[in-house]
Design a protein around this motif. Structure first.
Motif, mmCIF file in Angstrom:
data_model
loop_
_atom_site.group_PDB
_atom_site.id
_atom_site.type_symbol
_atom_site.label_atom_id
_atom_site.label_comp_id
_atom_site.label_asym_id
_atom_site.label_seq_id
_atom_site.Cartn_x
_atom_site.Cartn_y
_atom_site.Cartn_z
ATOM 1 N N ILE A 173 0.854 -1.180 0.000
ATOM 2 C CA ILE A 173 0.000 0.000 0.000
ATOM 3 C C ILE A 173 0.895 1.237 0.000
ATOM 4 O O ILE A 173 1.704 1.423 0.899
ATOM 5 C CB ILE A 173 -0.913 0.037 1.242
ATOM 6 N N VAL A 174 0.743 2.069 -1.021
ATOM 7 C CA VAL A 174 1.482 3.322 -1.106
ATOM 8 C C VAL A 174 0.622 4.445 -0.522
ATOM 9 O O VAL A 174 1.084 5.245 0.282
ATOM 10 C CB VAL A 174 1.894 3.635 -2.566
ATOM 11 N N ASP A 175 -0.649 4.487 -0.927
ATOM 12 C CA ASP A 175 -1.546 5.542 -0.456
ATOM 13 C C ASP A 175 -2.981 5.163 -0.808
ATOM 14 O O ASP A 175 -3.215 4.266 -1.610
ATOM 15 C CB ASP A 175 -1.182 6.880 -1.116
ATOM 16 N N VAL A 176 -3.918 5.878 -0.203
ATOM 17 C CA VAL A 176 -5.321 5.753 -0.578
ATOM 18 C C VAL A 176 -5.932 7.142 -0.470
ATOM 19 O O VAL A 176 -5.850 7.787 0.569
ATOM 20 C CB VAL A 176 -6.084 4.697 0.278
ATOM 21 N N LYS A 177 -6.482 7.615 -1.597
ATOM 22 C CA LYS A 177 -7.077 8.950 -1.651
ATOM 23 C C LYS A 177 -8.289 8.920 -2.555
ATOM 24 O O LYS A 177 -8.237 8.349 -3.647
ATOM 25 C CB LYS A 177 -6.082 9.983 -2.210
ATOM 26 N N GLU A 178 -9.352 9.540 -2.081
ATOM 27 C CA GLU A 178 -10.572 9.695 -2.877
ATOM 28 C C GLU A 178 -11.031 8.388 -3.517
ATOM 29 O O GLU A 178 -11.401 8.343 -4.679
ATOM 30 C CB GLU A 178 -10.369 10.793 -3.917
ATOM 31 N N GLY A 179 -10.965 7.300 -2.746
ATOM 32 C CA GLY A 179 -11.451 6.016 -3.216
ATOM 33 C C GLY A 179 -10.524 5.269 -4.153
ATOM 34 O O GLY A 179 -10.915 4.267 -4.742
ATOM 35 N N ILE A 180 -9.288 5.745 -4.297
ATOM 36 C CA ILE A 180 -8.314 5.086 -5.173
ATOM 37 C C ILE A 180 -7.141 4.591 -4.323
ATOM 38 O O ILE A 180 -6.493 5.354 -3.616
ATOM 39 C CB ILE A 180 -7.773 6.039 -6.267
ATOM 40 N N LEU A 181 -6.880 3.298 -4.416
ATOM 41 C CA LEU A 181 -5.768 2.676 -3.723
ATOM 42 C C LEU A 181 -4.553 2.661 -4.634
ATOM 43 O O LEU A 181 -4.633 2.176 -5.763
ATOM 44 C CB LEU A 181 -6.134 1.237 -3.332
ATOM 45 N N GLN A 182 -3.443 3.224 -4.159
ATOM 46 C CA GLN A 182 -2.184 3.147 -4.895
ATOM 47 C C GLN A 182 -1.401 1.966 -4.332
ATOM 48 O O GLN A 182 -1.104 1.929 -3.141
ATOM 49 C CB GLN A 182 -1.386 4.439 -4.743
ATOM 50 N N LEU A 183 -1.111 1.014 -5.202
ATOM 51 C CA LEU A 183 -0.474 -0.235 -4.799
ATOM 52 C C LEU A 183 0.758 -0.480 -5.666
ATOM 53 O O LEU A 183 0.681 -0.405 -6.894
ATOM 54 C CB LEU A 183 -1.481 -1.378 -4.977
ATOM 55 N N ARG A 184 1.901 -0.764 -5.028
ATOM 56 C CA ARG A 184 3.128 -1.128 -5.752
ATOM 57 C C ARG A 184 3.225 -2.639 -5.734
ATOM 58 O O ARG A 184 3.391 -3.255 -4.684
ATOM 59 C CB ARG A 184 4.359 -0.495 -5.105
ATOM 60 N N GLU A 185 3.072 -3.237 -6.914
ATOM 61 C CA GLU A 185 3.079 -4.693 -7.029
ATOM 62 C C GLU A 185 4.385 -5.266 -6.492
ATOM 63 O O GLU A 185 5.470 -4.743 -6.769
ATOM 64 C CB GLU A 185 2.862 -5.111 -8.485
ATOM 65 N N LYS A 186 4.270 -6.334 -5.716
ATOM 66 C CA LYS A 186 5.425 -6.917 -5.040
ATOM 67 C C LYS A 186 6.505 -7.389 -6.019
ATOM 68 O O LYS A 186 7.674 -7.058 -5.871
ATOM 69 C CB LYS A 186 5.007 -8.073 -4.136
ATOM 70 N N ASP A 187 6.128 -8.178 -7.000
ATOM 71 C CA ASP A 187 7.123 -8.788 -7.877
ATOM 72 C C ASP A 187 7.684 -7.826 -8.925
ATOM 73 O O ASP A 187 8.882 -7.800 -9.162
ATOM 74 C CB ASP A 187 6.551 -10.026 -8.566
ATOM 75 N N SER A 188 6.833 -7.018 -9.531
ATOM 76 C CA SER A 188 7.278 -6.168 -10.641
ATOM 77 C C SER A 188 7.630 -4.740 -10.220
ATOM 78 O O SER A 188 8.331 -4.046 -10.945
ATOM 79 C CB SER A 188 6.184 -6.105 -11.714
ATOM 80 N N GLY A 189 7.098 -4.304 -9.083
ATOM 81 C CA GLY A 189 7.298 -2.911 -8.668
ATOM 82 C C GLY A 189 6.389 -1.940 -9.395
ATOM 83 O O GLY A 189 6.426 -0.736 -9.155
ATOM 84 N N LYS A 190 5.541 -2.456 -10.291
ATOM 85 C CA LYS A 190 4.631 -1.622 -11.072
ATOM 86 C C LYS A 190 3.566 -1.009 -10.155
ATOM 87 O O LYS A 190 3.068 -1.667 -9.245
ATOM 88 C CB LYS A 190 3.966 -2.480 -12.146
ATOM 89 N N MET A 191 3.224 0.250 -10.407
ATOM 90 C CA MET A 191 2.191 0.944 -9.627
ATOM 91 C C MET A 191 0.816 0.693 -10.240
ATOM 92 O O MET A 191 0.654 0.789 -11.459
ATOM 93 C CB MET A 191 2.456 2.448 -9.601
ATOM 94 N N PHE A 192 -0.143 0.366 -9.394
ATOM 95 C CA PHE A 192 -1.535 0.211 -9.802
ATOM 96 C C PHE A 192 -2.368 1.234 -9.045
ATOM 97 O O PHE A 192 -2.172 1.439 -7.848
ATOM 98 C CB PHE A 192 -2.045 -1.200 -9.482
ATOM 99 N N HIS A 193 -3.273 1.879 -9.744
ATOM 100 C CA HIS A 193 -4.233 2.800 -9.131
ATOM 101 C C HIS A 193 -5.584 2.097 -9.200
ATOM 102 O O HIS A 193 -6.218 2.062 -10.256
ATOM 103 C CB HIS A 193 -4.238 4.142 -9.864
#
Length: 157
Positions: free
Chosen positions: A121-141
């Motif tokens: 978990i990177v952050d959560v704002k306005e109903g959007i979770l920012q997640l840095r994928e464990k294996d790839s490091g890719k950011m998902f919103h």
């Protein structure tokens, strides 16, 4: 007898929160549901985790207050517990509390071709979770509205 579960949960939350906060804990969740009779479940948390003695102290204080306030029109069992190591995350404030921790998400619909994500978990704002994928490091919103289930993961197992 008609029982309004949401109303009872909200009233219990209002009564329990000051008690729990005063003891230095955080109210993680409140549930009231039928399970072979009615169960009122109050879930606590704190840095370093909740002990059996913590649960016992909250149970005594809350039970006495609930008896006086008499807001539940049926018999029930009061359970006070911790959410556990792989606790479910159901509210934006849960994600906020566990920033930096590893979680697993199951999504109702695919996001960039994926229905499951495991990341930090990177952050959560306005109903959007920012997640840095464990294996790839890719950011998902990830919109919280498409999260079907989310749990903390235990690292190093």
């Amino acid at each position: 007898m008609q029982i309004n579960e949401k109303s009872i949960v909200e009233k219990v939350r209002q009564l329990a929160e000051p008690i729990i906060k005063n003891l230095g804990f955080k109210l993680f969740d409140v549930e009231f549901k039928p399970e072979r009779g009615w169960v009122l479940r109050v879930i606590l948390d704190k840095d370093g985790g909740i002990t059996v003695n913590d649960c016992e102290e909250v149970s005594k204080r809350l039970s006495a207050l609930l008896d006086v306030e008499d807001i539940i029109p049926t018999s029930y069992i009061l359970e006070v517990s911790s959410p556990g190591l792989t606790r479910e995350l159901t509210k934006p404030e849960h994600y906020e509390f566990f920033k930096g921790r590893l979680i697993r998400l199951v999504l109702r619909e695919a996001l960039e071709g994926k229905r499951e994500l495991k990341g930090y978990i990177v952050d959560v704002k306005e109903g959007i979770l920012q997640l840095r994928e464990k294996d790839s490091g890719k950011m998902f919103h990830t919109p919280l509205s498409i999260v079907a289930r989310a749990h903390l993961e235990i690292e190093g197992w």
